[in-house]
Enzyme design. Structure first.
Site, PDB file in Angstrom:
ATOM      1  N   ARG A  49       0.844  -1.204   0.000  1.00  0.00           N
ATOM      2  CA  ARG A  49       0.000   0.000   0.000  1.00  0.00           C
ATOM      3  C   ARG A  49       0.876   1.250   0.000  1.00  0.00           C
ATOM      4  NH1 ARG A  49      -1.960   1.473   4.693  1.00  0.00           N
ATOM      5  NH2 ARG A  49      -2.859  -0.550   5.176  1.00  0.00           N
ATOM      6  N   TYR A 101     -15.601  16.468 -16.824  1.00  0.00           N
ATOM      7  CA  TYR A 101     -15.984  15.062 -16.823  1.00  0.00           C
ATOM      8  C   TYR A 101     -17.147  14.878 -15.839  1.00  0.00           C
ATOM      9  CZ  TYR A 101     -15.631  10.067 -15.962  1.00  0.00           C
ATOM     10  OH  TYR A 101     -15.910   8.739 -15.822  1.00  0.00           O
ATOM     11  N   ASP A 172      -6.869  18.678 -14.992  1.00  0.00           N
ATOM     12  CA  ASP A 172      -7.098  17.306 -15.445  1.00  0.00           C
ATOM     13  C   ASP A 172      -6.608  17.237 -16.888  1.00  0.00           C
ATOM     14  OD1 ASP A 172      -8.135  14.950 -16.536  1.00  0.00           O
ATOM     15  OD2 ASP A 172      -9.960  15.016 -15.315  1.00  0.00           O
ATOM     16  N   LYS A 197      -7.394   5.998 -19.690  1.00  0.00           N
ATOM     17  CA  LYS A 197      -7.622   6.503 -21.035  1.00  0.00           C
ATOM     18  C   LYS A 197      -6.338   6.378 -21.872  1.00  0.00           C
ATOM     19  CE  LYS A 197     -11.499   7.303 -19.029  1.00  0.00           C
ATOM     20  NZ  LYS A 197     -11.920   8.609 -18.508  1.00  0.00           N
TER      21      LYS A 197
END
Ligand SMILES: *Cc1c(COP(=O)(O)O)cnc(C)c1O
Length: 396
Positions: A49, A101, A172, A197
């Site tokens: 983690r 988005y 972004d 993406k």
């Protein structure tokens, strides 16, 4: 001298110093935990983690491509944006672009607001932020070009305005990828990516990134990261690493295809608008030429009616009707009921996302086949429309 971006997709300037038996593809360290050589000793890795070598390699590659000092790899783009919101506290206010988005809008409206954070939405491409700044304003959050309306914001100008007022600028950068645009170089403080993406590029894995060039931001984010835990798994880190190796050739090819499709769509009577920043008539064309190295491969277009838009979705075969973007496959989507379904209808319509609006993520197929597919779809569409008129204008 730093290498070119297309090379930095494939090679780090500095390798990690470990030999890994000469492996050319970075190994997948599929382990949750690491044994300590002795009391008070560590190999540098304790628990996945917090750190994992495969993920770290990916983070170094993404940081290098964005000219950042640190990149954090998360399990999705939304996990990245949700972690970014931990930088803010109840009572804080953010200025955000109105055309974002849909998932980001949903997070801000339905989760961040509940946590005491308030937002003002403006068209960042065209409005000044000055009159919207409040005493508790902490940041400006933008996409450029925006999703799906392709508005282009001047990043350097926005960064200067944010800096004057002590605000963070968060960008972004999913739509262009670091191959075409580097917001940190233009003064942004933090870059967000949906790695699902273009970075991954194959529609086979989810990922998200936060990239910064400031030690203080990186330190705070690293603490939230290990504490909340939405980290990217080792195998998925490897998939994204592999995807990034071909980012350059994919972006160039997809852009070339997008330009050809945009030009073709412009010649169709039933298409009322083609919104692609690569077209010289797009209002953001000149600005994008200055601040980015390309125009990307996302385009939005409107048809004469809702029925025509829905008919296109029903007729495509090679081009698939699906959400998401940035992969090798060409996809087409209907923002009104898909990507932007959770955006209230009045906001959607105000932003120009009408019921006849379609968004296409152009892939890297041979453009002759993409154009042949569109020829067929529009030919069928035109003959349906003519038939409809003859039958007394009945909608089919
Ligand atoms: C897809 C997307 C996101 C969210 O990323 P996920 O990986 O789907 O969680 C955020 N911003 C933009 C611009 C996107 O296209």
């Amino acid at each position: 001298m730093a290498r070119e971006i297309g090379t930095r997709c494939i090679h780090l300037d500095e390798e990690d110093g470990k030999n890994h038996y000469g492996a050319v593809s970075y190994p997948i360290y599929q382990t949750a935990t690491f044994a300590h050589p002795g009391v008070g000793q560590s190999t540098g890795y304790d628990y996945s983690r917090v750190q994992n070598p495969t993920r770290e390699q990916l983070e170094k590659v993404v940081a290098s491509m964005e000219n950042g000092t640190d990149a954090l790899a998360l399990s999705s783009g939304m996990a990245a944006i949700a972690l970014m919101m931990e930088l803010f506290s109840p009572g804080d206010h953010l200025i955000v672009d109105a055309d974002l988005y849909g998932g980001s809008i949903r997070l801000f409206e339905q989760i961040s607001k509940k946590n005491g954070i308030s937002f003002t939405s403006i068209d960042c491409c065209c409005e000044e932020i000055e009159s919207r700044i409040r005493e508790n304003t902490k940041a400006v959050y933008i996409e450029t070009p925006t999703n799906p309306m392709m508005h282009v914001t001047d990043i350097a100008k926005m960064a200067a305005a944010a800096k004057r007022h002590g605000l963070l600028l968060i960008v972004d950068n999913t739509f262009l990828s670091p191959y075409f645009q580097n917001p940190l170089d233009l003064g942004a403080d933090l870059v967000v990516h949906s790695g699902t993406k273009y970075l991954g590029g194959h529609n086979d894995a989810l990922a998200g990134f936060l990239v910064t060039n400031q030690a203080e931001i990186s330190e705070r984010l690293r603490f939230f990261y290990k504490t909340t835990g939405a980290v990217l798994a080792p195998f998925d880190s490897w998939l994204i690493l592999r995807g990034i190796k071909t980012l350059g050739v994919r972006m160039e090819r997809a852009q070339e295809n997008a330009m050809a499709i945009a030009e073709w769509l412009k010649g169709q009577k039933i298409v009322t608008d083609v919104i692609y920043p690569g077209l010289p008539e797009h209002p953001g064309h000149a600005l994008m030429k200055r601040q980015a190295r390309g125009f990307g491969a996302m385009l939005t277009f409107r048809l004469a009616s809702k029925e025509a838009a829905l008919a296109v979705l029903g007729k495509v075969r090679l081009i698939q009707y699906a959400e998401s973007l940035g992969g090798v496959e060409t996809l087409i989507t209907y923002p009104a009921t898909q990507t932007h379904a959770d955006v209230p209808k009045d906001v959607r319509e105000k932003n120009g996302i009408t019921e006849s609006t379609l968004r296409m993520s152009v892939g890297i197929e041979d453009k002759r086949d993409l154009l042949a597919e569109l020829e067929r779809v529009f030919c069928e569409l035109n003959s349906d429309t003519e038939k409809g008129t003859k039958d007394g204008g009945e909608k089919s």
